[in-house]
Design a protein around this motif. Structure first.
Motif, PDB file in Angstrom:
ATOM      1  N   PRO A  46     -23.797 -25.984 -40.251  1.00  0.00           N
ATOM      2  CA  PRO A  46     -24.731 -25.328 -39.188  1.00  0.00           C
ATOM      3  C   PRO A  46     -25.328 -26.303 -38.082  1.00  0.00           C
ATOM      4  CG  PRO A  46     -25.055 -24.700 -41.423  1.00  0.00           C
ATOM      5  CD  PRO A  46     -24.309 -25.733 -41.479  1.00  0.00           C
ATOM      6  N   ALA A  47     -25.165 -27.743 -38.521  1.00  0.00           N
ATOM      7  CA  ALA A  47     -25.874 -28.688 -37.693  1.00  0.00           C
ATOM      8  C   ALA A  47     -25.082 -28.706 -36.416  1.00  0.00           C
ATOM      9  CB  ALA A  47     -25.855 -30.002 -38.251  1.00  0.00           C
ATOM     10  N   VAL A  48     -23.794 -28.259 -36.385  1.00  0.00           N
ATOM     11  CA  VAL A  48     -23.104 -28.289 -34.948  1.00  0.00           C
ATOM     12  C   VAL A  48     -23.610 -27.520 -33.948  1.00  0.00           C
ATOM     13  CG1 VAL A  48     -21.370 -26.610 -35.560  1.00  0.00           C
ATOM     14  CG2 VAL A  48     -20.416 -28.426 -34.194  1.00  0.00           C
ATOM     15  N   PHE A  49     -24.173 -26.440 -34.217  1.00  0.00           N
ATOM     16  CA  PHE A  49     -24.779 -25.424 -33.309  1.00  0.00           C
ATOM     17  C   PHE A  49     -25.998 -26.158 -32.784  1.00  0.00           C
ATOM     18  CE2 PHE A  49     -22.676 -22.547 -35.991  1.00  0.00           C
ATOM     19  CZ  PHE A  49     -21.609 -22.267 -35.486  1.00  0.00           C
ATOM     20  N   MET A  50     -26.900 -26.764 -33.606  1.00  0.00           N
ATOM     21  CA  MET A  50     -27.986 -27.403 -32.980  1.00  0.00           C
ATOM     22  C   MET A  50     -27.626 -28.491 -32.203  1.00  0.00           C
ATOM     23  SD  MET A  50     -31.339 -28.952 -35.276  1.00  0.00           S
ATOM     24  CE  MET A  50     -29.958 -30.351 -36.288  1.00  0.00           C
ATOM     25  N   ILE A  51     -26.532 -29.311 -32.511  1.00  0.00           N
ATOM     26  CA  ILE A  51     -26.161 -30.401 -31.859  1.00  0.00           C
ATOM     27  C   ILE A  51     -25.582 -29.789 -30.509  1.00  0.00           C
ATOM     28  CG2 ILE A  51     -24.382 -32.390 -31.629  1.00  0.00           C
ATOM     29  CD1 ILE A  51     -25.021 -32.555 -34.821  1.00  0.00           C
ATOM     30  N   GLY A  52     -24.901 -29.004 -30.304  1.00  0.00           N
ATOM     31  CA  GLY A  52     -24.338 -28.352 -29.211  1.00  0.00           C
ATOM     32  C   GLY A  52     -25.440 -28.004 -28.314  1.00  0.00           C
ATOM     33  N   GLU A  53     -26.687 -27.267 -29.000  1.00  0.00           N
ATOM     34  CA  GLU A  53     -27.525 -26.658 -27.896  1.00  0.00           C
ATOM     35  C   GLU A  53     -28.338 -27.855 -27.429  1.00  0.00           C
ATOM     36  OE1 GLU A  53     -30.042 -23.843 -29.968  1.00  0.00           O
ATOM     37  OE2 GLU A  53     -28.407 -22.677 -30.524  1.00  0.00           O
ATOM     38  N   PHE A  54     -28.547 -28.834 -28.175  1.00  0.00           N
ATOM     39  CA  PHE A  54     -29.209 -30.021 -27.876  1.00  0.00           C
ATOM     40  C   PHE A  54     -28.562 -30.834 -26.609  1.00  0.00           C
ATOM     41  CE2 PHE A  54     -29.878 -34.885 -28.106  1.00  0.00           C
ATOM     42  CZ  PHE A  54     -31.185 -34.996 -27.384  1.00  0.00           C
ATOM     43  N   ASN A  56     -26.335 -29.439 -24.659  1.00  0.00           N
ATOM     44  CA  ASN A  56     -26.557 -28.666 -23.547  1.00  0.00           C
ATOM     45  C   ASN A  56     -27.870 -28.776 -22.770  1.00  0.00           C
ATOM     46  OD1 ASN A  56     -23.904 -27.526 -23.601  1.00  0.00           O
ATOM     47  ND2 ASN A  56     -24.663 -25.809 -25.046  1.00  0.00           N
ATOM     48  N   TRP A  57     -28.757 -29.026 -23.393  1.00  0.00           N
ATOM     49  CA  TRP A  57     -30.002 -29.108 -22.707  1.00  0.00           C
ATOM     50  C   TRP A  57     -30.225 -30.581 -22.207  1.00  0.00           C
ATOM     51  CZ3 TRP A  57     -34.029 -32.951 -23.870  1.00  0.00           C
ATOM     52  CH2 TRP A  57     -35.204 -32.533 -23.572  1.00  0.00           C
ATOM     53  N   VAL A  58     -29.703 -31.593 -22.639  1.00  0.00           N
ATOM     54  CA  VAL A  58     -29.624 -32.702 -22.366  1.00  0.00           C
ATOM     55  C   VAL A  58     -28.548 -32.756 -20.949  1.00  0.00           C
ATOM     56  CG1 VAL A  58     -28.847 -35.271 -22.461  1.00  0.00           C
ATOM     57  CG2 VAL A  58     -30.069 -34.141 -24.203  1.00  0.00           C
ATOM     58  N   LEU A  59     -27.372 -32.275 -21.064  1.00  0.00           N
ATOM     59  CA  LEU A  59     -26.686 -32.190 -19.696  1.00  0.00           C
ATOM     60  C   LEU A  59     -27.053 -31.357 -18.846  1.00  0.00           C
ATOM     61  CD1 LEU A  59     -23.419 -32.279 -21.835  1.00  0.00           C
ATOM     62  CD2 LEU A  59     -24.305 -34.372 -20.578  1.00  0.00           C
ATOM     63  N   ALA A  60     -27.746 -30.383 -19.084  1.00  0.00           N
ATOM     64  CA  ALA A  60     -28.291 -29.452 -18.034  1.00  0.00           C
ATOM     65  C   ALA A  60     -29.212 -30.112 -17.145  1.00  0.00           C
ATOM     66  CB  ALA A  60     -29.121 -28.418 -18.698  1.00  0.00           C
ATOM     67  N   HIS A  61     -30.103 -31.215 -17.532  1.00  0.00           N
ATOM     68  CA  HIS A  61     -31.040 -31.853 -16.817  1.00  0.00           C
ATOM     69  C   HIS A  61     -30.032 -32.874 -15.963  1.00  0.00           C
ATOM     70  CE1 HIS A  61     -33.672 -30.737 -19.704  1.00  0.00           C
ATOM     71  NE2 HIS A  61     -34.731 -30.605 -18.845  1.00  0.00           N
ATOM     72  N   PHE A  62     -29.144 -33.365 -16.088  1.00  0.00           N
ATOM     73  CA  PHE A  62     -28.281 -34.245 -15.293  1.00  0.00           C
ATOM     74  C   PHE A  62     -27.407 -33.516 -14.322  1.00  0.00           C
ATOM     75  CE2 PHE A  62     -28.863 -37.159 -19.221  1.00  0.00           C
ATOM     76  CZ  PHE A  62     -29.343 -38.159 -18.375  1.00  0.00           C
TER      77      PHE A  62
END
Length: 64
Positions: A46-54, A56-62
């Motif tokens: 299930p960690a894959v969903f948390m990593i994916g959301e993180f 997405n959050w990081v890339l959204a700022h760039f």
């Protein structure tokens, strides 16, 4: 296929191995195998969903 709960200890072991390998600054093809396996087993937890959301959050700022 490996159960999600069974994959978590494997992820932990490969995460430690990967961390130690990266710190040693020696990355050959056979050393890349535990790194690949770490990513492979993380994808089964299930960690894959948390990593994916993180990510997405990081890339959204760039992007914006």
């Amino acid at each position: 296929m490996i159960d999600e709960l069974a994959a978590l200890p494997i992820v932990f072991v490969f995460g430690i191995v990967t961390f130690l390998i990266v710190r040693s600054r020696e990355v050959n093809w056979w050393i890349a195998l535990p790194i690949f396996l770490f990513g492979f087993y993380v994808a089964q937890t299930p960690a894959v969903f948390m990593i994916g959301e993180f990510m997405n959050w990081v890339l959204a700022h760039f992007v914006s």
